[in-house]
Design a protein around this motif. Sequence first.
Motif, PDB file in Angstrom:
ATOM      1  N   CYS A 293       0.884  -1.114   0.029  1.00 47.71           N
ATOM      2  CA  CYS A 293      -0.096  -0.162  -0.087  1.00 47.71           C
ATOM      3  C   CYS A 293       0.824   1.252  -0.040  1.00 47.71           C
ATOM      4  CB  CYS A 293      -0.942  -0.037   1.321  1.00 47.71           C
ATOM      5  SG  CYS A 293      -1.974   1.391   1.223  1.00 47.71           S
ATOM      6  N   VAL A 294       0.835   2.124  -1.200  1.00 47.96           N
ATOM      7  CA  VAL A 294       1.583   3.276  -1.163  1.00 47.96           C
ATOM      8  C   VAL A 294       0.749   4.602  -0.758  1.00 47.96           C
ATOM      9  CG1 VAL A 294       3.235   2.164  -2.598  1.00 47.96           C
ATOM     10  CG2 VAL A 294       1.397   3.469  -3.740  1.00 47.96           C
ATOM     11  N   LEU A 295      -0.562   4.686  -0.775  1.00 45.16           N
ATOM     12  CA  LEU A 295      -1.207   5.723  -0.630  1.00 45.16           C
ATOM     13  C   LEU A 295      -2.736   5.228   0.009  1.00 45.16           C
ATOM     14  CD1 LEU A 295      -1.709   8.589  -1.332  1.00 45.16           C
ATOM     15  CD2 LEU A 295      -2.966   7.880  -3.379  1.00 45.16           C
ATOM     16  N   GLU A 296      -2.943   6.171   1.278  1.00 47.36           N
ATOM     17  CA  GLU A 296      -4.297   6.026   1.829  1.00 47.36           C
ATOM     18  C   GLU A 296      -5.080   7.260   1.945  1.00 47.36           C
ATOM     19  OE1 GLU A 296      -3.703   4.534   5.848  1.00 47.36           O
ATOM     20  OE2 GLU A 296      -1.953   3.467   5.200  1.00 47.36           O
ATOM     21  N   ARG A 297      -6.216   7.326   1.398  1.00 45.23           N
ATOM     22  CA  ARG A 297      -6.976   8.530   1.445  1.00 45.23           C
ATOM     23  C   ARG A 297      -8.331   8.337   1.558  1.00 45.23           C
ATOM     24  NH1 ARG A 297      -2.841  10.763   1.290  1.00 45.23           N
ATOM     25  NH2 ARG A 297      -1.848  11.886  -0.134  1.00 45.23           N
ATOM     26  N   GLY A 298      -9.176   9.125   2.111  1.00 40.27           N
ATOM     27  CA  GLY A 298     -10.686   8.915   2.596  1.00 40.27           C
ATOM     28  C   GLY A 298     -11.581   9.313   1.420  1.00 40.27           C
ATOM     29  N   THR A 299     -10.943   9.627   0.342  1.00 41.52           N
ATOM     30  CA  THR A 299     -11.849   9.919  -0.909  1.00 41.52           C
ATOM     31  C   THR A 299     -11.345   9.245  -2.088  1.00 41.52           C
ATOM     32  OG1 THR A 299     -10.624  12.108  -1.428  1.00 41.52           O
ATOM     33  CG2 THR A 299     -12.730  12.320  -0.320  1.00 41.52           C
ATOM     34  N   GLU A 300     -12.281   8.597  -3.035  1.00 41.32           N
ATOM     35  CA  GLU A 300     -11.926   7.773  -4.134  1.00 41.32           C
ATOM     36  C   GLU A 300     -11.364   8.642  -5.164  1.00 41.32           C
ATOM     37  OE1 GLU A 300     -14.997   4.920  -5.116  1.00 41.32           O
ATOM     38  OE2 GLU A 300     -15.732   4.767  -3.357  1.00 41.32           O
ATOM     39  N   TYR A 301     -11.894  10.042  -5.436  1.00 38.98           N
ATOM     40  CA  TYR A 301     -11.206  10.522  -6.349  1.00 38.98           C
ATOM     41  C   TYR A 301      -9.640  10.819  -6.370  1.00 38.98           C
ATOM     42  CZ  TYR A 301     -11.277  15.031  -4.078  1.00 38.98           C
ATOM     43  OH  TYR A 301     -11.044  16.081  -3.000  1.00 38.98           O
ATOM     44  N   GLU A 302      -9.220  11.193  -5.122  1.00 38.49           N
ATOM     45  CA  GLU A 302      -7.598  11.279  -4.732  1.00 38.49           C
ATOM     46  C   GLU A 302      -6.784   9.986  -5.291  1.00 38.49           C
ATOM     47  OE1 GLU A 302      -6.667  13.914  -1.131  1.00 38.49           O
ATOM     48  OE2 GLU A 302      -8.345  12.849  -0.736  1.00 38.49           O
ATOM     49  N   VAL A 303      -7.304   8.933  -4.754  1.00 33.72           N
ATOM     50  CA  VAL A 303      -6.870   7.771  -5.224  1.00 33.72           C
ATOM     51  C   VAL A 303      -6.885   7.372  -6.907  1.00 33.72           C
ATOM     52  CG1 VAL A 303      -6.463   5.194  -4.568  1.00 33.72           C
ATOM     53  CG2 VAL A 303      -7.052   6.711  -2.881  1.00 33.72           C
ATOM     54  N   GLU A 304      -8.025   7.465  -7.176  1.00 32.80           N
ATOM     55  CA  GLU A 304      -7.812   7.343  -8.762  1.00 32.80           C
ATOM     56  C   GLU A 304      -7.036   8.267  -9.754  1.00 32.80           C
ATOM     57  OE1 GLU A 304      -9.668   5.529 -10.968  1.00 32.80           O
ATOM     58  OE2 GLU A 304     -10.891   4.536  -9.555  1.00 32.80           O
ATOM     59  N   LEU A 305      -6.983   9.526  -8.908  1.00 35.34           N
ATOM     60  CA  LEU A 305      -6.096  10.607  -9.796  1.00 35.34           C
ATOM     61  C   LEU A 305      -4.601   9.793  -9.475  1.00 35.34           C
ATOM     62  CD1 LEU A 305      -7.567  13.834  -8.579  1.00 35.34           C
ATOM     63  CD2 LEU A 305      -7.394  12.922 -10.920  1.00 35.34           C
ATOM     64  N   ALA A 306      -4.113   9.466  -8.341  1.00 28.81           N
ATOM     65  CA  ALA A 306      -2.892   9.022  -8.310  1.00 28.81           C
ATOM     66  C   ALA A 306      -2.857   7.832  -9.285  1.00 28.81           C
ATOM     67  CB  ALA A 306      -2.708   8.630  -6.724  1.00 28.81           C
ATOM     68  N   LYS A 307      -3.695   6.664  -9.004  1.00 29.05           N
ATOM     69  CA  LYS A 307      -3.506   5.536  -9.965  1.00 29.05           C
ATOM     70  C   LYS A 307      -3.272   5.820 -11.523  1.00 29.05           C
ATOM     71  CE  LYS A 307      -6.336   1.331 -11.026  1.00 29.05           C
ATOM     72  NZ  LYS A 307      -5.186   0.547 -11.804  1.00 29.05           N
ATOM     73  N   ASN A 308      -4.038   7.059 -11.856  1.00 27.39           N
ATOM     74  CA  ASN A 308      -4.105   7.525 -13.265  1.00 27.39           C
ATOM     75  C   ASN A 308      -2.394   8.012 -13.621  1.00 27.39           C
ATOM     76  OD1 ASN A 308      -6.608   6.642 -14.142  1.00 27.39           O
ATOM     77  ND2 ASN A 308      -7.489   8.588 -13.720  1.00 27.39           N
ATOM     78  N   TYR A 309      -1.938   8.605 -12.556  1.00 25.19           N
ATOM     79  CA  TYR A 309      -0.842   9.215 -12.859  1.00 25.19           C
ATOM     80  C   TYR A 309       0.550   8.041 -12.705  1.00 25.19           C
ATOM     81  CZ  TYR A 309       3.497  11.955 -11.609  1.00 25.19           C
ATOM     82  OH  TYR A 309       4.780  12.636 -11.457  1.00 25.19           O
ATOM     83  N   LEU A 310       0.100   7.178 -11.866  1.00 19.16           N
ATOM     84  CA  LEU A 310       1.165   5.991 -11.793  1.00 19.16           C
ATOM     85  C   LEU A 310       1.037   5.129 -13.155  1.00 19.16           C
ATOM     86  CD1 LEU A 310       0.962   4.742  -8.373  1.00 19.16           C
ATOM     87  CD2 LEU A 310       2.590   6.091  -9.268  1.00 19.16           C
ATOM     88  N   SER A 311      -0.100   5.102 -13.678  1.00 21.48           N
ATOM     89  CA  SER A 311      -0.566   4.383 -15.021  1.00 21.48           C
ATOM     90  C   SER A 311       0.253   5.194 -16.070  1.00 21.48           C
ATOM     91  CB  SER A 311      -1.890   4.316 -15.209  1.00 21.48           C
ATOM     92  OG  SER A 311      -1.953   3.679 -16.535  1.00 21.48           O
ATOM     93  N   ASN A 312       0.284   6.354 -16.317  1.00 25.24           N
ATOM     94  CA  ASN A 312       0.988   7.285 -17.058  1.00 25.24           C
ATOM     95  C   ASN A 312       2.544   6.840 -17.080  1.00 25.24           C
ATOM     96  OD1 ASN A 312      -1.206   8.496 -18.347  1.00 25.24           O
ATOM     97  ND2 ASN A 312      -1.210  10.091 -16.960  1.00 25.24           N
ATOM     98  N   LEU A 313       3.269   6.706 -15.766  1.00 22.96           N
ATOM     99  CA  LEU A 313       4.567   6.355 -15.718  1.00 22.96           C
ATOM    100  C   LEU A 313       4.799   4.769 -15.629  1.00 22.96           C
ATOM    101  CD1 LEU A 313       5.169   8.589 -12.632  1.00 22.96           C
ATOM    102  CD2 LEU A 313       5.463   9.191 -14.945  1.00 22.96           C
ATOM    103  N   LYS A 314       3.955   4.285 -16.432  1.00 27.11           N
ATOM    104  CA  LYS A 314       3.989   2.509 -16.545  1.00 27.11           C
ATOM    105  C   LYS A 314       4.049   1.863 -15.008  1.00 27.11           C
ATOM    106  CE  LYS A 314       3.663   2.882 -20.970  1.00 27.11           C
ATOM    107  NZ  LYS A 314       2.620   3.874 -21.568  1.00 27.11           N
TER     108      LYS A 314
END
Length: 95
Positions: A15-36
């Motif tokens: 686990c590299v990120l914990e948040r109380g809102t789904e959109y913050e985690v979705e944004l981080a997931k998309n960012y990591l996806s762009n970095l492969k």
Amino acid sequence: MLRGSEPNKINNWVCVLERGTEYEVELAKNYLSNLKIPSNILSKRDSSYSLNFGEMSMVYLYVPKEFEAKARKALAELDSQEDEFDFDPNEDEED
């Protein structure tokens, strides 16, 4: 009573990120996806309640163990970039 919600232990994932809102985690997931960097979201959000705080709403972002260092570095850089772009709507106004 419920105690602090901890990320689940999942073999070969961290686990590299914990948040109380789904959109913050979705944004981080998309960012990591762009970095492969592969990642998956685990939500402990209780869909019966419209909560976005506390133990019943935590959302976690996991990456494979071999990507942990790269993901943490990327997320730290993203966080520092967000600080640079704090928006002040009154900044450009002339007196």
